[in-house]
Design an enzyme around this catalytic site. Structure first.
Site, PDB file in Angstrom:
ATOM      1  N   MET A  42       0.842  -1.200   0.000  1.00 16.58           N
ATOM      2  CA  MET A  42       0.000   0.000   0.000  1.00 16.58           C
ATOM      3  C   MET A  42       0.881   1.256   0.000  1.00 16.58           C
ATOM      4  SD  MET A  42      -3.456  -0.851   2.036  1.00 16.58           S
ATOM      5  CE  MET A  42      -2.867  -0.541   3.679  1.00 16.58           C
ATOM      6  N   HIS A  61       8.940   1.334   3.469  1.00 17.48           N
ATOM      7  CA  HIS A  61      10.037   1.357   4.439  1.00 17.48           C
ATOM      8  C   HIS A  61      10.886   0.123   4.209  1.00 17.48           C
ATOM      9  CE1 HIS A  61       7.577  -1.628   6.424  1.00 17.48           C
ATOM     10  NE2 HIS A  61       6.577  -0.768   6.549  1.00 17.48           N
ATOM     11  N   HIS A 118       9.143  -3.300   3.529  1.00 14.56           N
ATOM     12  CA  HIS A 118       8.709  -3.515   2.146  1.00 14.56           C
ATOM     13  C   HIS A 118       9.918  -3.816   1.248  1.00 14.56           C
ATOM     14  CE1 HIS A 118       5.486  -0.553   3.527  1.00 14.56           C
ATOM     15  NE2 HIS A 118       4.758  -1.562   3.110  1.00 14.56           N
ATOM     16  N   SER A 178       6.471  -0.259  10.167  1.00 17.62           N
ATOM     17  CA  SER A 178       5.105  -0.179   9.645  1.00 17.62           C
ATOM     18  C   SER A 178       4.871   1.234   9.114  1.00 17.62           C
ATOM     19  CB  SER A 178       4.108  -0.468  10.774  1.00 17.62           C
ATOM     20  OG  SER A 178       2.817  -0.053  10.391  1.00 17.62           O
TER      21      SER A 178
HETATM   22  P1  AMP Z   1       1.413  -2.830   3.555  1.00 16.30           P
HETATM   23  O1  AMP Z   1       1.946  -1.779   2.648  1.00 16.30           O
HETATM   24  O2  AMP Z   1       1.402  -2.440   4.991  1.00 16.30           O
HETATM   25  O3  AMP Z   1       0.110  -3.424   3.058  1.00 16.30           O
HETATM   26  O4  AMP Z   1       2.457  -4.011   3.480  1.00 16.30           O
HETATM   27  C1  AMP Z   1       2.833  -4.588   2.254  1.00 16.30           C
HETATM   28  C2  AMP Z   1       3.619  -5.841   2.531  1.00 16.30           C
HETATM   29  O5  AMP Z   1       4.778  -5.518   3.302  1.00 16.30           O
HETATM   30  C3  AMP Z   1       2.825  -6.862   3.363  1.00 16.30           C
HETATM   31  O6  AMP Z   1       3.072  -8.164   2.861  1.00 16.30           O
HETATM   32  C4  AMP Z   1       3.384  -6.674   4.741  1.00 16.30           C
HETATM   33  O7  AMP Z   1       3.297  -7.827   5.549  1.00 16.30           O
HETATM   34  C5  AMP Z   1       4.830  -6.346   4.434  1.00 16.30           C
HETATM   35  N1  AMP Z   1       5.467  -5.659   5.559  1.00 16.30           N
HETATM   36  C6  AMP Z   1       5.016  -4.551   6.199  1.00 16.30           C
HETATM   37  N2  AMP Z   1       5.838  -4.233   7.237  1.00 16.30           N
HETATM   38  C7  AMP Z   1       6.827  -5.173   7.239  1.00 16.30           C
HETATM   39  C8  AMP Z   1       7.962  -5.406   8.058  1.00 16.30           C
HETATM   40  N3  AMP Z   1       8.258  -4.614   9.086  1.00 16.30           N
HETATM   41  N4  AMP Z   1       8.752  -6.457   7.783  1.00 16.30           N
HETATM   42  C9  AMP Z   1       8.454  -7.289   6.735  1.00 16.30           C
HETATM   43  N5  AMP Z   1       7.400  -7.125   5.908  1.00 16.30           N
HETATM   44  C10 AMP Z   1       6.589  -6.082   6.165  1.00 16.30           C
END
Ligand code: AMP
Length: 287
Positions: free
Chosen positions: A34, A38, A41, A189
């Protein structure tokens, strides 16, 4: 820098480009995100480039996984910065569809993964996993990658997506990447940006709490008191604890007493207006 990376906004162009790669026999890996990228990702993107020949990253803030009272409008959007970061990595394509490319006005289908979506985050965010499963099913169908990579940070989500792909016979391998943390243990996050300076100082206590419980469980301490104490300590430190639970790492079945097999501790807690989640594997108990 950003003009060196290919950015597509339509499903048609995505299918065309990826279809050419597939026809050439190349292995394609998708990393759905999304945005507000960081190092968590970026670690998945690096894993993707080690896994396949072509890496596709999608950036789409998915309205279907936010309840009306949640943070869809204020969710951080940093497209320029995201593209700059991705241009530094081995990324072949960024898919950034506008909302109406993904959801037509009369969109009326929802993918539900029963069982694994219930409990933990599913209990306090009942809309969430349906929204995630729906958008991921769509992305997998739009891109048709050989592999898709998701973070263990959202461990329940990873299991839900793996089950959804299996149940719908999607021809894709779902791989999980390890949680990337700040130096003080806080899981990275996009939502950490919401924390005030004071909250940011407290936030690593969540990881500390689950680490201590994991250590105790691996020393054959039983679950009950540990979890109660953990909840109490977090509450006293200012967290509003949503859940703190021990579950089987494959089925998410609750574990009580002494732990056996592959087990993880799962936590969600609200600090100010930020909902933090984290999880950790319990090392195999010593005999
Ligand atoms: P999001 O943008 O929050 O939807 O996350 C996109 C992808 O990145 C998802 O598969 C999350 O699980 C992964 N992700 C987010 N934060 C972390 C993290 N700290 N370590 C590893 N993967 C992450």
């Amino acid at each position: 820098m950003t003009d060196s990376i290919s950015v597509l906004a339509t499903i048609k162009e995505l299918r065309q480009t990826v279809g050419d790669w597939r026809a050439a026999g190349e292995k394609i890996t998708l990393v759905p995100t999304m945005g507000a990228l960081h190092d968590g990702h970026l670690s998945l993107v690096k894993l993707a480039s080690e896994t396949g020949d072509r890496t596709v990253v999608s950036i789409f803030v998915n309205p279907a996984q936010f309840a009306p009272h949640e943070d869809f409008d204020s969710y951080p959007r940093e497209n320029e910065k995201d593209l700059e970061q991705l241009a530094e990595l081995d990324v072949d394509l960024v898919f950034m569809p506008p909302r109406d490319e993904v959801y037509r006005q009369d969109f009326s289908t929802r993918v539900t993964v029963e069982d694994l979506s219930e409990g933990l985050c599913g209990a306090s965010r009942p809309h969430f996993f349906g929204g995630v499963a729906t958008v991921v099913a769509k992305l997998l169908n739009q891109c048709r990658p050989d592999v898709a990579i998701f973070g263990e940070k959202d461990y329940q989500q990873l299991l839900v997506i793996r089950r959804m792909a299996r149940d719908l016979d999607l021809d894709v391998e779902i791989i999980g990447g390890p949680i990337i943390r700040e130096a003080d243990g806080l899981a990275m996050s996009s939502r950490n940006a919401y924390l005030s300076a004071e909250e940011r100082e407290k936030a690593p206590l969540l990881h500390q709490a689950i680490s201590e419980i994991a250590e105790a469980l691996s020393n054959n301490v039983t679950t009950g008191d540990l979890l109660n104490k953990g909840r109490k300590n977090l509450t006293q430190s200012g967290f509003d604890v949503d859940y703190l639970e021990v579950r089987n790492a494959d089925t998410l079945a609750p574990i009580e007493g002494r732990v056996k097999g592959q087990v993880r501790i799962f936590a969600a807690a609200i600090l100010g207006k930020t909902r933090l989640i984290d999880n950790i594997a319990v090392p195999t108990p010593r005999k």
